[in-house]
Design a protein around this motif. Structure first.
Motif, PDB file in Angstrom:
ATOM      1  N   PHE A 167      41.046  47.858  40.889  1.00 51.32           N
ATOM      2  CA  PHE A 167      41.902  46.517  41.033  1.00 51.32           C
ATOM      3  C   PHE A 167      43.452  46.800  41.412  1.00 51.32           C
ATOM      4  O   PHE A 167      43.721  48.015  41.221  1.00 51.32           O
ATOM      5  N   GLU A 168      43.833  45.922  42.096  1.00 48.44           N
ATOM      6  CA  GLU A 168      44.990  45.954  42.515  1.00 48.44           C
ATOM      7  C   GLU A 168      45.830  44.712  41.996  1.00 48.44           C
ATOM      8  O   GLU A 168      45.557  43.744  41.587  1.00 48.44           O
ATOM      9  N   VAL A 169      47.349  45.300  41.652  1.00 53.44           N
ATOM     10  CA  VAL A 169      48.264  44.272  41.294  1.00 53.44           C
ATOM     11  C   VAL A 169      48.562  43.182  42.189  1.00 53.44           C
ATOM     12  O   VAL A 169      48.918  43.606  43.106  1.00 53.44           O
ATOM     13  N   VAL A 170      48.407  41.861  41.710  1.00 53.22           N
ATOM     14  CA  VAL A 170      48.619  40.800  42.479  1.00 53.22           C
ATOM     15  C   VAL A 170      49.913  40.105  41.985  1.00 53.22           C
ATOM     16  O   VAL A 170      50.441  39.052  42.734  1.00 53.22           O
ATOM     17  N   ALA A 171      50.220  40.128  40.573  1.00 56.89           N
ATOM     18  CA  ALA A 171      51.462  39.715  40.222  1.00 56.89           C
ATOM     19  C   ALA A 171      51.904  40.671  39.160  1.00 56.89           C
ATOM     20  O   ALA A 171      51.612  40.728  38.154  1.00 56.89           O
ATOM     21  N   ALA A 172      52.983  41.297  39.539  1.00 57.48           N
ATOM     22  CA  ALA A 172      53.676  42.647  38.707  1.00 57.48           C
ATOM     23  C   ALA A 172      54.343  42.063  37.449  1.00 57.48           C
ATOM     24  O   ALA A 172      54.973  40.799  37.707  1.00 57.48           O
ATOM     25  N   HIS A 173      54.167  42.878  36.403  1.00 57.32           N
ATOM     26  CA  HIS A 173      54.925  42.617  35.227  1.00 57.32           C
ATOM     27  C   HIS A 173      54.802  43.840  34.339  1.00 57.32           C
ATOM     28  O   HIS A 173      53.800  44.714  34.634  1.00 57.32           O
ATOM     29  N   MET A 222      45.810  41.579  37.801  1.00 54.03           N
ATOM     30  CA  MET A 222      45.095  42.464  38.643  1.00 54.03           C
ATOM     31  C   MET A 222      43.994  41.831  39.352  1.00 54.03           C
ATOM     32  O   MET A 222      43.166  41.176  38.540  1.00 54.03           O
ATOM     33  N   ARG A 223      43.409  42.367  40.404  1.00 55.08           N
ATOM     34  CA  ARG A 223      42.512  41.753  41.300  1.00 55.08           C
ATOM     35  C   ARG A 223      41.311  42.651  42.084  1.00 55.08           C
ATOM     36  O   ARG A 223      42.011  43.632  42.656  1.00 55.08           O
ATOM     37  N   LEU A 224      40.184  42.574  42.125  1.00 56.10           N
ATOM     38  CA  LEU A 224      39.294  43.094  42.679  1.00 56.10           C
ATOM     39  C   LEU A 224      38.599  42.330  43.621  1.00 56.10           C
ATOM     40  O   LEU A 224      37.976  41.395  43.195  1.00 56.10           O
ATOM     41  N   GLU A 225      38.722  42.509  45.057  1.00 60.74           N
ATOM     42  CA  GLU A 225      38.278  41.636  45.996  1.00 60.74           C
ATOM     43  C   GLU A 225      36.734  42.052  46.057  1.00 60.74           C
ATOM     44  O   GLU A 225      36.286  43.187  46.165  1.00 60.74           O
ATOM     45  N   LEU A 226      35.786  41.032  46.063  1.00 60.87           N
ATOM     46  CA  LEU A 226      34.289  40.969  46.128  1.00 60.87           C
ATOM     47  C   LEU A 226      33.724  40.910  47.567  1.00 60.87           C
ATOM     48  O   LEU A 226      32.602  41.044  47.598  1.00 60.87           O
ATOM     49  N   ASP A 227      34.587  40.375  48.426  1.00 62.38           N
ATOM     50  CA  ASP A 227      34.097  39.690  49.706  1.00 62.38           C
ATOM     51  C   ASP A 227      34.264  40.691  50.646  1.00 62.38           C
ATOM     52  O   ASP A 227      33.973  40.244  51.898  1.00 62.38           O
ATOM     53  N   ARG A 228      34.490  42.007  50.385  1.00 59.34           N
ATOM     54  CA  ARG A 228      34.482  42.774  51.542  1.00 59.34           C
ATOM     55  C   ARG A 228      34.432  44.263  50.934  1.00 59.34           C
ATOM     56  O   ARG A 228      34.421  44.486  49.725  1.00 59.34           O
TER      57      ARG A 228
END
Length: 225
Positions: free
Chosen positions: A172-178, A184-190
């Motif tokens: 997972f990567e941070v997409v909105a820091a705090h 956090m987000r994990l892309e599933l389409d690539r």
């Protein structure tokens, strides 16, 4: 031990860890939880919520067992049916994402690679369903929460949220820091290497488990001598 991971079903509620059966941290608005504490049964509320989501959306969880005994679970669903998802400083969840709310392991399962295996099962299910991304609200500095785990009290973020470091290990990567609650987000389409990340984390956990068992065996031998 023999580990088995399977999708949560309508008749599989008893396979959830005990805490997960009673925790409504994500499933009920905090104000509603406080106002209904004296007459509401959280286990009933949790089962009703899960049943509603499964009937309308499909399975919303993966359940792990070790030798047939409940060992852990991962719960996920569309963010629109999760009241708590609107209340974080890093809200809202992206419209193309499913929200991972719960990752709960029984103590005996923490060193057996159950966590990474549950994430693998979640990702596999969502990829088959055409979901583009999986997001989660992580939590940092869990050990600094002075009320985490106190019995008889309302669930706290430290009790019921997923450690941000674990999520990062899973890709997972941070997409909105705090500083406390990053989204956090994990892309599933690539193909971004999530499988390699999970396998690497699994290897680290198994290595820790091996060292722990060796220490225990050495102490036992010393005790006999």
């Amino acid at each position: 031990m023999s580990m088995r991971i399977s999708p949560l079903t309508l008749d599989g509620f008893e396979l959830l860890p005990r805490h997960s059966r009673r925790c409504v941290f994500w499933e009920m608005d905090p104000a509603a939880v406080r106002s209904s504490r004296d007459f509401s049964d959280p286990e009933f509320e949790k089962e009703a919520w899960l049943s509603m989501v499964m009937l309308e959306w499909g399975s919303c969880g993966q359940v792990a067992t070790l030798d047939g005994t409940p060992a852990g679970c991962a719960l996920y669903s569309p963010p629109g049916v999760v009241p708590r998802a609107k209340l974080f400083p890093t809200s809202p969840v992206s419209p193309d994402a499913v929200l991972l709310t719960t990752m709960r392991l029984e103590p005996a399962a923490e060193l057996d690679g159950v966590g990474p295996s549950l994430i693998q099962a979640v990702v596999g299910d969502l990829v088959r369903r055409g979901v583009r991304a999986l997001e989660a609200f992580g939590i940092r500095d869990v050990q600094d929460d002075p009320v985490a785990g106190r019995r008889g009290q309302e669930c706290t973020p430290a009790d019921c949220m997923i450690d941000a470091e674990f999520l990062a290990d899973m890709g997972f990567e941070v997409v909105a820091a705090h500083h406390r609650y990053p989204r956090m987000r994990l892309e599933l389409d690539r193909d971004h290497g999530w499988k390699a990340d999970v396998e690497s984390a699994l290897e680290r956990l198994l290595a820790v488990a091996s060292v722990t068992m060796t220490d225990i065996e050495q102490k036992s031998t010393v005790g006999v001598l």
